[in-house]
Design an enzyme around this catalytic site. Structure first.
Site: not given
Length: 270
Positions: A42, A159
């Protein structure tokens, strides 16, 4: 004489708290500790990609210029909600600026790098090591419900924090002998000031999952040195507080320097 161990740096997920990664990197470089391998999840993938691409200074300048107006520009999109509140196209365009990641691919990097994402349907971690850097980072930061999932080789990626928020194992897979991990998911966000809206609920749910996964994955695949900057009070989208977060990262890395030196000395002697 023993050869110097290959140092890996695993940068964790955590939204705006990830600006602390910049501070950790700055402090490590000042100590003369230069990572040979970098992995990121991320926001950690974003910072790690910028470092591996030689765009670290440009990325830092962007941080220092960030304010609420510039931040809002990443999310204001005239669209009907389909798979996420935001398409993520504006973020991709920003990442592809020539002074940031541009059109670089993994093959253009000066050191091995991997970005972690999650296969939305198989629920498995996906290590991205090929292709366009901006595509890999965009997939790694794709918070479900907030950004559209990213199509990739017949899969839909979201993610990486949902499956591998602090990618220590990925750093070892790239050949690291000694892994420094940076976990920015410690602590809680504190009491809300009012009832959360849809976006706040999605972001806090993501944080809850990443906190739990960080504890689990770090227990299963521990780093040789774990650095935890004091960032728990920061909300996921509080990117405007960057300078204080950079300072928090620098302070955490400096505090870990005695341990780092002792452990590296032990590795060299063994």
């Amino acid at each position: 004489m023993s050869a110097r161990p290959k140092i890996g740096l695993a940068l964790g997920s955590g939204g705006a708290r990830g600006w602390a990664h910049i501070g950790v990197l700055r402090a490590l470089l000042a100590m003369g500790v230069r990572p040979d391998v970098v992995t990121g999840t991320s926001i950690g993938a974003m910072v790690g990609a910028a470092y591996a691409a030689g765009a670290f200074d440009a990325f830092l300048r962007e941080l220092e210029a960030l304010n609420w107006v510039r931040l809002a520009a990443f999310f204001v999109e005239p669209r009907m909600w389909t798979r996420g509140i935001f398409s993520g196209k504006t973020v991709t365009t920003w990442l592809e600026r020539p002074d940031l990641l541009g059109a670089r691919t993994f093959a253009d990097l000066r050191l091995p790098f991997a970005a972690m994402a999650t296969d939305l349907f198989t629920e498995s971690p996906v290590t991205l090591r090929e292709g366009r850097l901006s595509h890999a980072v965009r997939a790694s930061i794709s918070i479900p419900g907030v950004f559209d999932p990213v199509p990739h080789e017949g899969r839909f990626l979201v993610d990486g924090g949902f499956t591998d928020p602090v990618p220590v194992a990925a750093a070892r897979a790239l050949g690291a002998d000694f892994v420094i991990a940076v976990d920015i998911n410690g602590g809680t966000a504190g009491k809300p000031k009012g009832a959360p809206n849809l976006l706040a609920t999605l972001l806090q749910t993501t944080r809850l999952v990443e906190n739990a996964m960080s504890r689990l994955t770090l227990a299963q695949t521990p780093a040789d040195l774990l650095i935890r900057p004091k960032t728990g009070h920061v909300q996921t989208l509080d990117f405007h507080g960057g300078r204080a977060l950079v300072a928090a990262g620098e302070a955490a890395a400096r505090a870990a320097q005695p341990t780092l030196s002792k452990v590296l000395d032990h590795v060299l002697a063994s």
